[in-house]
Design an enzyme around this catalytic site. Structure first.
Site, PDB file in Angstrom:
ATOM      1  N   ALA A 151      63.881 -13.739  69.583  1.00 50.03           N
ATOM      2  CA  ALA A 151      65.000 -14.314  70.335  1.00 50.03           C
ATOM      3  C   ALA A 151      65.326 -13.452  71.545  1.00 50.03           C
ATOM      4  CB  ALA A 151      66.223 -14.460  69.434  1.00 50.03           C
TER       5      ALA A 151
ATOM      6  N   ARG B 151      70.589 -21.132  76.049  1.00 48.79           N
ATOM      7  CA  ARG B 151      71.459 -20.237  76.804  1.00 48.79           C
ATOM      8  C   ARG B 151      71.765 -20.901  78.138  1.00 48.79           C
ATOM      9  NH1 ARG B 151      72.017 -14.813  75.880  1.00 48.79           N
ATOM     10  NH2 ARG B 151      71.505 -14.198  77.975  1.00 48.79           N
TER      11      ARG B 151
END
Ligand code: SF4
Ligand code: SF4
Lengths: 551, 457
Positions: free
Chosen positions: A73, A104
């Site tokens: 990640a 994001r």
């Protein structure tokens, strides 16, 4: 430390922090309690910015619900995700790639590169099936790279390994080398299996290493601009980097590359030609700065564009470094031009926010940076902590020599970087550097979060869901900052919650305009009427009223 | 039989998947059990990603623990980690059940989780241990739906008990539906006066009010005791056409082991499918369909009559979980919309057959079925099919945007709107809401496209 900052570090009132700490630990088995005790610290300020030692960057105990993500990640999602013109292929089963698909809020502006490439909206995965787990997935990976190339003709393709890949022994790097030769474009891999390291931090490091190895330094062209800098550790969430770039442009500062908000691989390739590295998020990217300094001679300083005062201060640092009267004058003019609007907003809002109390548990730098903005609003930080930071981010880089490297981190490669025989170019003489230091411009330094936090505030590393709950119960802060995973649990308690990973669809919060956005947002949140409706008028249970002060 | 379109090029790499990974489905099932804590056996990332994904849809706290593998664990096995995790969860949460789902990592190294759990039990002899249910969920073998149904089976397999006599209750396995759907199903059963074991039931745990009192595990869910009694129910109802074709299911297991009669049918979307569910409930309960639902049915038909001219012959692209796609396609057919593309990332192999069953004239209608499809494939097909609207989860938004067609958000995930948990799809009431949304979307599109600003359509 500024005067305002100092007054804000005065002791805070409320429950005895040591007692709270004991309560946090009470439910754990002794071994776990001992471990957590070193990660839950009551802040004490001693002369010389000395603060207590905190244990950080250590593995989360199984069964404690952590905020942390995995190495993959950090590598794919955080560092490389915002680079628009690299096709990122996740080598693994479908989930890992799927969950990191545009989750994001990095913004990007493809029009700033001539080819206009933007692959951020795509999510490529080899979607491994049982067959590949048993017989190996290299063949499928090779095909995937070929297809990505056929489809998009990108300049570069990056491959990210997930947990199973490491175990079945696929050699992604040799596949990448082979495909690089075959396709004639840059193809490189990241061994960022999720189980490596203790958090996404390991992934940042791996990402930094590979970008440095495979990309930085490929293009020596020295572009236009007199004052050329890189912005490191700025991910352009909610358009933060756009706001910083706006200010830079006004000041006449040129951004060569941003790592990695609104970024392109071409800019990375050219980044070593900049004359100064500015570090925003120290945790995720200090490695690149260190390596660039060693190999190419680019010095780095820590800056912070979160908070109007911090922004002004950071701009002045840059001006001091370049030591050019025209630049200094422009910087001062820009500050003078921008600050009045900020001040006006603050004067309006501060009476409604002053005295309120915040908690921040997020990331590897934001929990620190955002305390600035709260300070500007007259608010105090009761407690804060990082999700994946290391000791130096808490206590300052001065502790680095004493930091123990444990088994989990030992496996993350440290690149052996040395001076480039042809391209190493010191930007300043040692005398110049010494003179600048003497004037207060600290190179390669970061003071950390704790020295700027109030006496008696609680600093908690890798806070668990369980501890978060208890902290809220004990202190009932006026606002809590964390991420989406914590958001709804906090709101269930009737406490306003601000996401500092994704900004809840808001932003930018960096720079001058960002500060005003943030003031307004916090004003709306801590003074929202929503929480007043929590209890129906007929619910007059005196017992509950005693436990919670519903406002 | 319907075959995937030959035009869809076959790709190795999955681009923009239309499916999620297996343990996500399992975690969701565990969230529907009272006092249960899901625990993923693997590294940190999977549980964090899955939490974030679920939370962004339900907008509720969702705790999922993990056993937190390190590089060492990945090499030497995760037994010790699992036991520590179980211990810590018990101490912090005092759960009524712990549901352990594996991840690709623990499956790849071949951890023997049932053995670890046995050893843990033995090490805790004399203590009051909650049930620990285990399910194997490697993602390289399936999608989140496989994980969902595997978890249901595991729960029933490891908890259900028989009894000498059948009880008054019915088991209802609704599939992966929304909290609003679950609430509606509960209400329907109550109106039939049928006690129900609804599994899973995350209506409250994943769509609850603000707390006035602190809750470590959100209240709600079907209790372990109720699940135990599923072996003595008077019947099971299992929803989902694709599921009905699966070799093993939770209701199938209860039939085999305890002879609980099993009624299988598609998701009750639209009049036909809902009628079938009400008929089954009427049969099981021995009561006629309650008046309020008959009236709801009547209103739905009335609205079909009033609104059919707006929706008739419209073309739709339907995508998402296979069972939802089949249910929606059937409903769309009923109101005169042609589901020109029916697509799913699932690959049970039954999607085409289920659609063919609903649409015997599928080839005349030009209906295309895409199994094991990613969004790039779906988009290519959609472009050719010239739809009027798309109906599916929010992951189809970028496709809808590029096609410049409205997207009606249903199912999971809905990350770009509020209220995903409150979307109702099932029963006459859910169909009514879907019908209104579809008709209004088409009317809005026509209104926007018109050169004249009609206010009267
Ligand atoms: S490893 Fe498997 S379980 Fe974990 S996120 Fe990836 S696909 Fe899902
Ligand atoms: S399998 Fe590994 S890489 Fe994938 S999400 Fe889980 S921890 Fe991260």
């Amino acid at each position: 430390m500024t005067e305002t900052a100092r007054s804000q570090t005065a002791p805070i009132e409320g429950p005895d922090p040591e007692k709270v700490k004991a309560e946090l630990l009470a439910k754990y088995p002794p071994k776990v309690a001992r471990k957590r005790a070193k990660q839950i610290i009551v802040n004490r300020l001693e002369p010389g910015d000395k603060v207590p030692e905190i244990n950080a960057n250590v593995r989360t105990v199984p069964g404690l619900m952590s905020q942390r993500g995995c190495c993959y990640a950090g590598c794919k999602g955080v560092v490389l995700g915002p680079t628009r013109d690299i096709v990122n292929i996740t080598h693994g089963p479908i989930g890992c790639g799927f969950y990191s698909w545009l989750t994001r809020r990095n913004q990007t502006d493809p029009d700033t590169t001539p080819d206009g490439h933007n692959f951020m909206t795509y999510c490529f995965s080899t979607d491994m099936q049982e067959k590949e787990i048993i017989f190996g997935g290299e063949k499928k990976l090779r095909q995937a790279i070929q297809e990505a190339y056929d489809n998009f003709k990108p300049k570069a393709i990056a491959v990210f390994a997930t947990c199973p890949v490491g175990l079945i022994g696929d050699d992604i790097h040799s596949v990448c080398r082979e495909m690089k030769a075959a396709l004639g474009i840059n193809v490189f891999g990241f061994s960022c299996e999720g189980y490596k390291g203790v958090s996404q931090s390991a992934g940042h490091h791996i990402a930094n290493n590979q970008i440095f190895k495979h990309v930085v330094g490929l293009d020596d062209t020295i572009g236009a601009g007199e004052f050329r800098v890189n912005l490191l550790g700025e991910y352009n969430i909610g358009g933060d980097a756009f706001e910083i770039e706006r200010i830079f442009e006004k000041c006449g500062i040129t951004t060569v590359a941003t790592f990695s908000g609104n970024s392109s691989i071409d800019a990375f390739a050219n980044s070593h030609t900049a004359d100064l590295n500015l570090i925003m998020c120290h945790r995720s990217i200090n490695y690149v700065a260190e390596m660039m300094e060693k190999k190419f001679g680019v010095p780095w300083i820590k800056i912070n564009f979160i908070g109007a005062e911090a922004t002004a201060k950071s701009l002045r640092k840059i001006a001091a470094y370049f030591d050019d009267p025209a630049l200094t004058e422009r910087v001062e003019a820009v500050i003078a031009e921008e600050l009045p609007a900020v001040q006006a907003a603050r004067d309006d809002i501060r009476p409604r926010t002053a005295g309120k109390r915040a908690m921040l548990f997020v990331g590897g730098s934001r929990a620190h940076h955002y305390q600035e903005l709260f300070r500007e609003l007259g608010m105090r930080t009761l407690s804060a902590g990082y999700e994946f930071a290391h000791r130096d981010d808490y206590e300052g880089r001065k502790v680095l020599p004493g930091v123990k490297v444990d088994a989990d981190s030992r496996n993350i490669e440290e690149l052996d970087v040395c001076q480039d025989p042809d391209r190493y170019r010191p930007r300043k003489t040692p005398e110049e550097l010494a003179a600048l230091s003497a004037k207060g411009l600290e190179f390669k330094d970061y003071q950390g979060m704790m020295p700027e936090m109030p006496e008696g505030s609680m600093v908690i590393d890798d806070i668990s869901q369980f501890e978060t709950d208890l902290m809220i119960e004990k202190y009932r802060p006026d606002i809590f900052c964390a991420g989406i995973k914590e958001k709804y649990m906090i709101q269930k308690h009737g406490i306003p919650m601000k996401q500092l990973h994704s900004y809840d669809y808001g932003g930018p919060y960096a720079g001058f305009k960002g500060a005003v956005n943030f003031y307004r947002e916090i004003d709306r949140m801590v003074n929202s009427r929503v929480w007043g409706y929590l209890k129906a008028p007929w619910q007059t249970n005196p017992e509950l009223a005693a436990t919670y002060a519903w406002e | 039989m319907l075959k995937p379109s030959p035009k869809a090029p076959k790709f190795t790499v999955t681009r923009n998947a239309c499916k999620l990974c297996t343990p996500l489905g399992a975690a969701l099932v565990f969230k529907g059990i009272r006092g249960a804590v899901p625990l993923l056996h693997g590294s940190q990332g999977c549980s964090t990603y899955i939490r974030r994904y679920l939370i962004s849809h339900y907008r509720e706290p969702i705790d999922i623990a993990c056993s937190n593998f390190s590089e060492q664990t990945a090499i030497f096995g995760g037994g010790a980690n699992l036991k520590i995790a179980l211990d810590n969860i018990r101490r912090q949460y005092d759960p009524e059940m712990i549901g352990v789902a594996t991840t690709c990592l623990s499956e790849t190294i071949g951890d023997d989780v049932p053995m670890f759990i046995r050893e843990y039990r033995e090490s805790c002899a004399g203590e009051d241990l909650p049930p620990v249910v285990h399910v194997a969920t490697p993602s390289y073998q399936g999608t989140h739906m496989q994980g969902f149904h595997a978890a249901l089976q595991a729960v029933v397999d490891q908890l259900a008990q028989g009894a000498a006599e059948a009880g008054p209750h019915v088991n209802l396995f609704p599939g992966m539906v929304s909290p609003a759907d679950l609430r509606h199903l509960r209400e329907i059963c109550a109106d039939f006066d049928l006690p129900v074991v609804l599994l899973p039931d995350y209506a409250d745990t994943l769509d609850g009010p603000l707390w006035t009192e602190y809750q470590r595990i959100p209240e709600g869910g079907t209790s372990v005791t109720a699940i135990r009694s599923s072996g003595s129910a008077r019947a099971s109802l299992e929803l989902g056409d694709v599921l009905a074709r699966a070799k093993e299911t939770a209701a199938g297991l209860l039939w085999k082991r305890f002879e609980v009669p099993c009624h299988r049918m598609g998701l009750p979307v639209g009049i036909d499918a809902t009628d079938r569910m009400f008929a089954a409930l009427a049969e099981i309960s021995g009561r006629p369909t309650p008046e309020n639902h008959l009236r709801e049915r009547g209103r739905l038909i009335d609205s079909y009559a009033d609104g059919h001219k707006y929706v008739m012959d419209a073309r739709a692209v339907v995508f998402g979980e296979e069972d939802l796609v089949v249910g929606l396609a059937g409903f769309l057919g009923e109101i005169g919309v042609v589901p020109v593309v029916c697509a799913s990332g699932g690959r049970s192999g039954h999607l085409a057959a289920c659609i063919a069953e609903r649409f015997p004239d599928h080839s005349q209608k030009g209906i295309q079925v895409l199994s094991d499809a990613d969004f790039v494939t779906i988009e290519t097909a959609a472009r050719d099919a010239q739809p009027d609207f798309l109906i599916g989860n929010s992951k189809g938004y970028s496709m809808a945007r590029r096609l410049d067609k409205p997207l009606i958000r249903v199912g999971f995930p809905v990350h770009d709107r509020v209220g995903g948990a409150r979307l109702l799809h099932l029963g006459y009431r859910g169909s009514q809401q879907l019908f209104d949304r579809i008709a209004n979307t088409l009317m809005a599109a026509r209104q926007t496209a018109s050169p004249v600003g009609y206010t009267y359509i």
